[in-house]
Design an enzyme around this catalytic site. Structure first.
Site, PDB file in Angstrom:
ATOM      1  CG  ASP A 197      63.975 -29.980   8.202  1.00  0.00           C
ATOM      2  OD1 ASP A 197      64.676 -30.295   9.170  1.00  0.00           O
ATOM      3  OD2 ASP A 197      64.254 -30.271   7.022  1.00  0.00           O
ATOM      4  CG  HIS A 229      61.368 -29.045   0.147  1.00  0.00           C
ATOM      5  ND1 HIS A 229      62.392 -29.942   0.031  1.00  0.00           N
ATOM      6  CD2 HIS A 229      61.709 -28.260   1.187  1.00  0.00           C
ATOM      7  CE1 HIS A 229      63.289 -29.735   0.977  1.00  0.00           C
ATOM      8  NE2 HIS A 229      62.893 -28.704   1.698  1.00  0.00           N
ATOM      9  CD  GLN A 251      61.174 -30.210   4.775  1.00  0.00           C
ATOM     10  OE1 GLN A 251      61.361 -31.417   4.895  1.00  0.00           O
ATOM     11  NE2 GLN A 251      62.096 -29.320   5.124  1.00  0.00           N
ATOM     12  CG  ASP A 303      68.279 -27.321   1.416  1.00  0.00           C
ATOM     13  OD1 ASP A 303      69.141 -27.734   2.198  1.00  0.00           O
ATOM     14  OD2 ASP A 303      67.099 -27.721   1.411  1.00  0.00           O
ATOM     15  CD  GLU A 361      72.389 -30.092   1.791  1.00  0.00           C
ATOM     16  OE1 GLU A 361      72.475 -30.799   2.806  1.00  0.00           O
ATOM     17  OE2 GLU A 361      71.329 -29.930   1.186  1.00  0.00           O
TER      18      GLU A 361
HETATM   19  C1  GLC Z   1      69.190 -30.083   3.579  1.00  0.00           C
HETATM   20  C2  GLC Z   1      69.422 -29.459   4.938  1.00  0.00           C
HETATM   21  C3  GLC Z   1      68.700 -30.253   5.985  1.00  0.00           C
HETATM   22  C4  GLC Z   1      67.232 -30.304   5.642  1.00  0.00           C
HETATM   23  C5  GLC Z   1      67.005 -30.788   4.198  1.00  0.00           C
HETATM   24  C6  GLC Z   1      65.597 -30.540   3.744  1.00  0.00           C
HETATM   25  O1  GLC Z   1      69.746 -31.341   3.485  1.00  0.00           O
HETATM   26  O2  GLC Z   1      70.793 -29.384   5.211  1.00  0.00           O
HETATM   27  O3  GLC Z   1      68.884 -29.704   7.258  1.00  0.00           O
HETATM   28  O4  GLC Z   1      66.583 -31.174   6.527  1.00  0.00           O
HETATM   29  O5  GLC Z   1      67.834 -30.106   3.293  1.00  0.00           O
HETATM   30  O6  GLC Z   1      65.407 -29.225   3.364  1.00  0.00           O
END
Ligand code: GLC
Length: 674
Positions: A114, A157, A225, A257, A299
């Site tokens: 990812d 994760h 993940q 994140d 985030e």
């Molecule tokens: C956050 C990131 C994204 C990712 C997700 C999982 O939202 O911005 O790109 O897929 O986390 O880690």
């Protein structure tokens, strides 16, 4: 003060609150002592120059709230191959007025990860990017030039190839306890009742079946993940050590994140639970004890009511900064509808928040644009959620007549009646289409829109962040479709390689690159020069009497800037009235009266009050803006915006889709239960 003393003093000041939260969650004094020991260790390890920066920034806690911070986010390999390559591009950052870079995930992770968001080792740089030494070298070089460095701390994760995951796979219960393991589907089934899906199409469901273990593991995002179990204190302690280790490599801004997801409870959506806030508050305290110059950027890609609590309170703060996601999505809603009303509501909402809350503003990032809009308000204006989203998706994918945008759908789910979009800013603004059609007029319009959107972003309170490549108008990159590992994830369309040959053209203003770069450069210079752009100055919107025009005012004790933005391709008049003063447009240098101003298609004005008279006292500024009294002269009817007539899909068509959607879902759950 002695080095040790500084730490002990900070600890002493904050330990009671830290212990209280820790004991509430874990009730384990031994583990708490171990956490404190870890903090002490990483403080001791912290390089001298970073400790100095801590002390300086402790004295000047508002350092990041000034007007001079402008960020850029980038994927290291796409931007400059590796960390050393990024070090070599520091002069480019300077030219682009960037003094904060966000390096997308670079820690060790498997090939399919990812984009690095599945970390297999938090203390090792992925070999393709370099080493920890290269990272330290880059942060040191950046600091010499006054550039802050940000990275992702992916804490929800780990990758399924992380050492813990490997041991859990080997059957060690101690490591399985660091994740959410279930030996049959009954608990996962209960969770699935209340937990929404993040990637309903590309990674449906929240659990993954591990055949070799005959168990399910919780995987909110991709199956590789694995969600960490923060109910286990060792997970929190170890992850905090990783955090401090990375902070000691010179990271200035830690992007936490997917933070809303870090605590799970049955019968809940497993998002934004009170325990998440307790964990973030502890992180903030730990940060302030060991490395207070490091900022936490949360985030939280959700609606404003969910985002704002992550600032904590002024007395008990959590994150220093948060993404202004609703403003971002509402901006694109405005582009598609030419109606600024919802955006104005959103800006007013932000302005009412405490000035200590700093937002990170952006037009787009590495992720998709989801339509998290204020549907209650839209409904009151006659727009329904599903058909409106459909309109937006059709507009941005170029299906609506007159649309200039070239975006791709992301995670389209017929079952959930949802889809989001992905594209670069330039492609969404029409540059790609205009170039494809070789249409000079359309190209001018597209560049104008692109520039206007950046001017609008720079006008907002907080820190603007540009996605690397957007500063030269880079277009979508469709090559991901040929890559088996990427082709199902259309976010790669806007994560293309930085085109350095195109960068060579930035001094040539006859090229698209040169035009976009120069326009943005001018806006960046304005932002850095004008103190009134600081986060804590007053900011409010004013009625223009035309729904396509947005008026934002920034004001402090000394200065006032009126920003006017035309979100339509028609000529418009802004019926504001600020007769008393003269204003200079700091973008074009023209001197005007801020009264009944005409704006061309996608034009913007940045009008700064010329301080010819004595500056006004604070008391006067605090009064209502005069512009509120303005309006068109009698007999002139400003054009009001009408919701787009968008025919929702016919019933039969919908039903067909729903049947297909339901079938998809059944197939998925069958697959999972296998
Ligand atoms: C956050 C990131 C994204 C990712 C997700 C999982 O939202 O911005 O790109 O897929 O986390 O880690």
């Amino acid at each position: 003060m002695l080095k040790r003393e500084i730490f002990e003093n900070r600890l002493k000041e904050r330990i009671d609150e830290l212990r209280e939260i820790y004991m509430y969650l874990y009730d384990d004094e031994e583990m708490f002592q171990s956490l404190c020991e870890n903090m002490r260790y990483f403080y001791e390890q912290r390089p001298q120059q970073l400790r100095e920066s801590d002390r300086e920034k402790e004295k000047n806690r508002d350092w990041y709230k000034k007007n001079d911070m402008i960020g850029m986010m980038l994927y290291i390999d796409n931007f400059a191959k590796d960390l050393d390559g990024v070090s070599e591009k520091i002069s480019y950052f300077e030219k682009a007025n960037i003094n904060y870079i966000h390096l997308m995930p670079f820690l060790d992770s498997p090939q399919e990860s990812d984009g690095g968001y599945a970390v297999s080792d938090f203390r090792k740089v992925n070999e393709k990017f370099g080493t920890i030494k290269d990272l330290v070298n880059l942060t040191e070089k950046c600091h010499e030039k006054g550039i802050s460095v940000s990275m992702d701390f992916v804490m929800n994760h780990t990758s399924d190839e992380h050492e813990w995951a490997k041991k859990a796979r080997a059957g060690l219960p101690e490591y399985q306890d660091r994740y959410y393991f279930f030996d049959n589907y009954s608990m996962p089934a209960l969770y699935e009742r209340t937990v929404p899906q993040v990637f309903p199409t590309t990674a449906p469901g929240n659990f993954t079946w591990l055949r070799e273990l005959q168990s399910y593991v919780m995987t909110t995002f991709y199956p590789y993940q694995w969600d960490l179990n923060y109910k286990n204190p060792i997970v929190f302690n170890e992850m905090m050590s990783n955090f401090l280790y990375l902070a000691n490599c010179g990271i200035d801004i830690m992007r936490i994140d997917a933070v809303p997801y870090i605590w799970k409870e049955i019968n809940t959506p497993c998002r934004n639970l009170p325990q998440v806030h307790m964990l973030v508050r502890m992180m903030r305290i730990i940060d302030e004890i060991v490395c207070p110059s490091v900022l936490l950027l949360g985030e939280v890609v959700m609606e404003p009511e969910k985002v704002v609590p992550y600032f904590g309170t002024v007395e008990k703060p959590e994150c220093h900064m948060l993404y202004n996601v609703t403003t971002m999505a509402t901006t694109w809603n405005t582009v598609a509808t030419r109606d600024t009303r919802l955006l104005r509501n959103q800006l007013d909402f932000i302005s009412r928040l405490p000035k200590d809350f700093v937002f990170l503003n952006y037009l787009r990032c590495h992720d998709d644009i989801g339509w998290g809009l204020d549907y209650n308000t839209l409904r009151s204006w006659g727009m329904q959620e599903i058909s409106h989203k459909q309109y937006l998706n059709d507009f941005f994918t170029g299906k609506v007549e007159g649309s200039f945008s070239r975006a791709e759908l992301y995670n389209e789910s017929l079952y959930f009646n949802d889809a989001r979009v992905c594209a670069t800013t330039a492609s969404m603004c029409g540059i790609e289409k205009a170039l494809g059609e070789n249409d000079k007029e359309k190209l001018d319009m597209a560049i104008q829109l692109d520039t206007m959107l950046h001017a609008f972003m720079f006008m907002q309170s907080g820190i603007p962040v540009v996605y690397s490549g957007d500063e030269i108008g880079q277009l979508n990159d469709y090559s991901y479709k040929k890559d088996a590992k990427k082709k199902r994830d259309s976010r790669w369309v806007h994560r293309g390689k930085m085109d350095w040959q195109a960068v060579d053209k930035i001094d040539d203003v006859t090229t698209v690159q040169g035009r976009v770069f120069k326009n943005l450069q001018k806006l960046e210079e304005i932002r850095k020069r004008e103190k009134v752009y600081a986060s804590n100055s007053k900011c409010y919107t004013v009625s223009t009497w035309d729904d396509s025009l947005l008026c934002i005012v920034r004001e402090d004790e000394k200065d006032k800037i009126i920003g006017l933005f035309n979100f339509s391709e028609e000529k418009k008049i802004a019926w504001i009235d600020e007769q008393d003063d003269l204003y200079r447009d700091i973008y074009t240098d023209e001197v005007v009266r801020a009264s009944a101003l005409t704006l061309d298609a996608y034009q913007f004005l940045l009008l700064k009050r010329m301080n010819l008279a004595k500056p006004k006292s604070k008391a006067v500024i605090a009064q209502k803006p005069k512009g509120l009294k303005a309006g068109p002269p009698k007999g002139v009817k400003p054009k009001m915006w009408k919701p787009p007539v968008y025919e929702p899909k016919k019933k039969e068509e919908k039903e067909k889709e729903n049947i297909k959607g339901k079938k998809d879902k059944e197939d998925i759950s069958k697959k999972r239960k296998k």
